[in-house]
Scaffold this active site. Structure first.
Site: not given
Lengths: 209, 333
Positions: B54-57, B105, B110, B219
């Site tokens: 996911g994006s945001g990391h 991960k 995922d 998350h």
């Protein structure tokens, strides 16, 4: 009575509309015990499905379901994408070539979709997932079929049983997915995946009456 | 919600445009499906590394594409796994004939999406191996949960396996090194604040002014315990002893110590954490041979930190020191 191909398309549109109306609610349920994206992801996927439906409107039910599955896999992401995507692809395999569905065909499709979800996600009943809603729903559907029920009657019973299964996830402690990281704190919340699964059965009963 | 975004649904693509504009010398960006590859991909005869999530990391994973690290990264929506079509296209785009390693991960989504992508890629004749990272000691009862989450060690796996691939190790060797890093690494995170997913518009959980959450993931999912805020000394002792006792790391061990910011914590605080960690490990007879301090695997604007330790041997240390040239990590090149 049978379920026509057009009725199948109507059901998919009704499911998309219900997901759209309840996207914020599903996201809220997911924020409580997960990562707060279930409503947005399912809505993105079903809106993409709506754009793909005109292209398969003259195809058999199996092709329609496979197209839905592929679209969900490529647009939803998260765990819901592979799970709902696999469900619809397996439903497509079970209904290949059919232009309308009998109750037996529908039971076979739901069974195949259910088996696909178990194969992909490896969840068992009691893990606090969509499986907890679908398991009693499928059982009720088969029971009705075996008793010679008409399609609307069977679908209503299946929707009611799915709803009970969904509500029964509230006290459970999650053992799969991100909610499982919360341990005991995941109890007293309704599972978002079980909720979207209930919408599947509910919209089927409402559409095919 | 106050954020520097135009529209929640555009944030990932607009970020990709920004990366493309900023780093044309290092990476190329592909849209629909979305993925980032190193500028010279595919590198002939080299094992290719593909990761994603996911994006945001940020900077993980897109910021780690380049020489000595990843060949491709697949960004999903914020906090949502990318999809198999992205991973499949990225895998084929970077395959240099020596096989492709997927670094995944351990999160339910995922795992399932990468599994589907690996099946599809093998069907297209690409040799694919997968390594799953699961270093988060905050998750107990692995038999009754989705298992330990992949967190800080993922950054280190990508760096060290990337260096091994650059040295033309085989796919099996690169995968074994990646697994060795994961097996000898442990992490734990904590949060001072929650974070706000753009399309949700409000914080994922509420945390009082005097509270902290121990054992968070990346998350915005709540952790296992919430407690009153303590001193940094007490917080680091709690996190580091959970990590050290889990592997366990022993007196005389040499480690890489990674103090990571969750996105909303300034470097000054991370150094305060590092100081406490340094003293704690010294007390246990554990030597920090290498360190990494900064925000590399984040959770949007969450304030807080994570600590990761990796037990080093000579080979891992040499691979860690090897040149790397990516938007998010660069030395020796």
């Amino acid at each position: 009575m049978t379920i026509s191909r057009d009725a199948v398309l109507d059901w998919l549109k009704a499911f998309a509309a219900t997901i759209n109306e309840n996207a914020a609610y599903l996201t809220q349920l997911d924020s409580d015990i997960g990562d707060g994206d279930h409503g947005a992801n399912m809505n993105r996927g079903m809106q993409a499905v709506l754009t793909a439906l005109p292209g398969v409107a003259d195809k058999d039910v199996g092709s329609i379901f496979k197209t839905v599955g592929m679209k969900l896999v490529s647009t939803v992401g998260g765990a819901s994408g592979p799970l709902y995507g696999t469900m619809f692809m397996q439903m497509g395999n079970a209904t290949a070539g059919k232009m309308e569905l009998t109750l037996d065909d529908w039971v076979a499709a739901v069974q195949a979709g259910y088996d696909g979800v178990i194969m992909r996600g490896k969840a068992q009943p009691g893990d606090k997932t969509m499986v907890d809603a679908l398991t009693p729903g499928l059982a009720a559907l088969k029971g009705q079929r075996d008793n010679g029920a008409a399609i609307p009657e069977a679908l209503n019973a299946a929707a009611a049983a799915t709803r009970q299964g969904m509500e029964a996830t509230i006290p459970l402690v999650a053992r799969k997915g991100r909610a499982s990281y919360l341990g005991e704190r995941s109890a007293n919340h309704q599972d978002p995946g079980a909720t979207s699964s209930y919408y599947l059965m509910k919209t089927a009963a409402e559409t095919w009456k | 919600m106050k954020k520097l975004i135009n529209k929640p649904e555009d944030v990932v693509v607009e970020e990709l445009h920004g990366i493309e504009a900023a780093h044309p010398d290092l990476v190329k960006v592909h849209y629909e499906p979305n993925y980032i590859v190193r500028a010279d991909a595919p590198v002939k005869g080299k094992v290719a590394l593909v990761s994603g999530g996911g994006s945001g990391h940020e900077p993980m994973h897109g910021g780690f594409v380049g020489l000595g690290m990843l060949d491709a990264a697949c960004p999903g929506a914020v906090f949502t796994s990318p999809t198999p079509d992205q991973m499949l296209e990225a895998t084929k785009a970077v395959n240099g004939g020596a096989g492709v390693l997927h670094i995944v991960k351990n999160y339910t989504g995922d795992i399932m999406n990468f599994e589907m992508a690996a099946d599809l890629a093998r069907g297209d004749g690409v040799e694919v191996e997968s390594v799953v990272t699961n270093d988060d000691v905050a998750v107990k009862d692995s038999l009754y949960t989705a298992g330990r989450r992949g967190v800080g060690i993922t950054v280190i796996v990508e760096k060290i396996a990337g260096a091994a691939a650059e040295r033309k190790h085989s796919l099996k060797e690169v995968a074994d090194i990646a697994r060795q890093v994961n097996d000898n690494g442990r992490s734990m995170g904590m949060a001072l604040t929650s974070c706000t997913v753009p399309h949700a518009g409000k914080p994922t959980f509420e945390l009082g002014d005097d509270e902290m959450e121990i054992g968070i993931g990346i998350h915005g999912e709540p952790g296992r315990t919430r407690m009153k805020l303590k001193t940094v000394h007490e917080i680091v002792e709690m996190m580091a002893s959970a990590i050290v006792d889990d592997l366990p790391y022993k007196s005389g061990d040499q480690v890489l110590a990674f103090v990571n910011g969750m996105g909303g914590t300034p470097l000054i605080e991370l150094y305060v954490v590092y100081n406490e960690l340094h003293n704690f490990l010294k007390g246990r007879g554990i030597k920090i041979a290498r360190n990494l301090i900064g925000s590399y695997i984040t959770s949007l604007e969450m304030a807080g930190c994570s600590i990761t330790l990796l037990e080093l041997d000579d080979q891992l240390q040499a691979l860690w020191d090897a040149p790397v040239k990516t938007p998010g990590m660069r030395w020796g090149a």
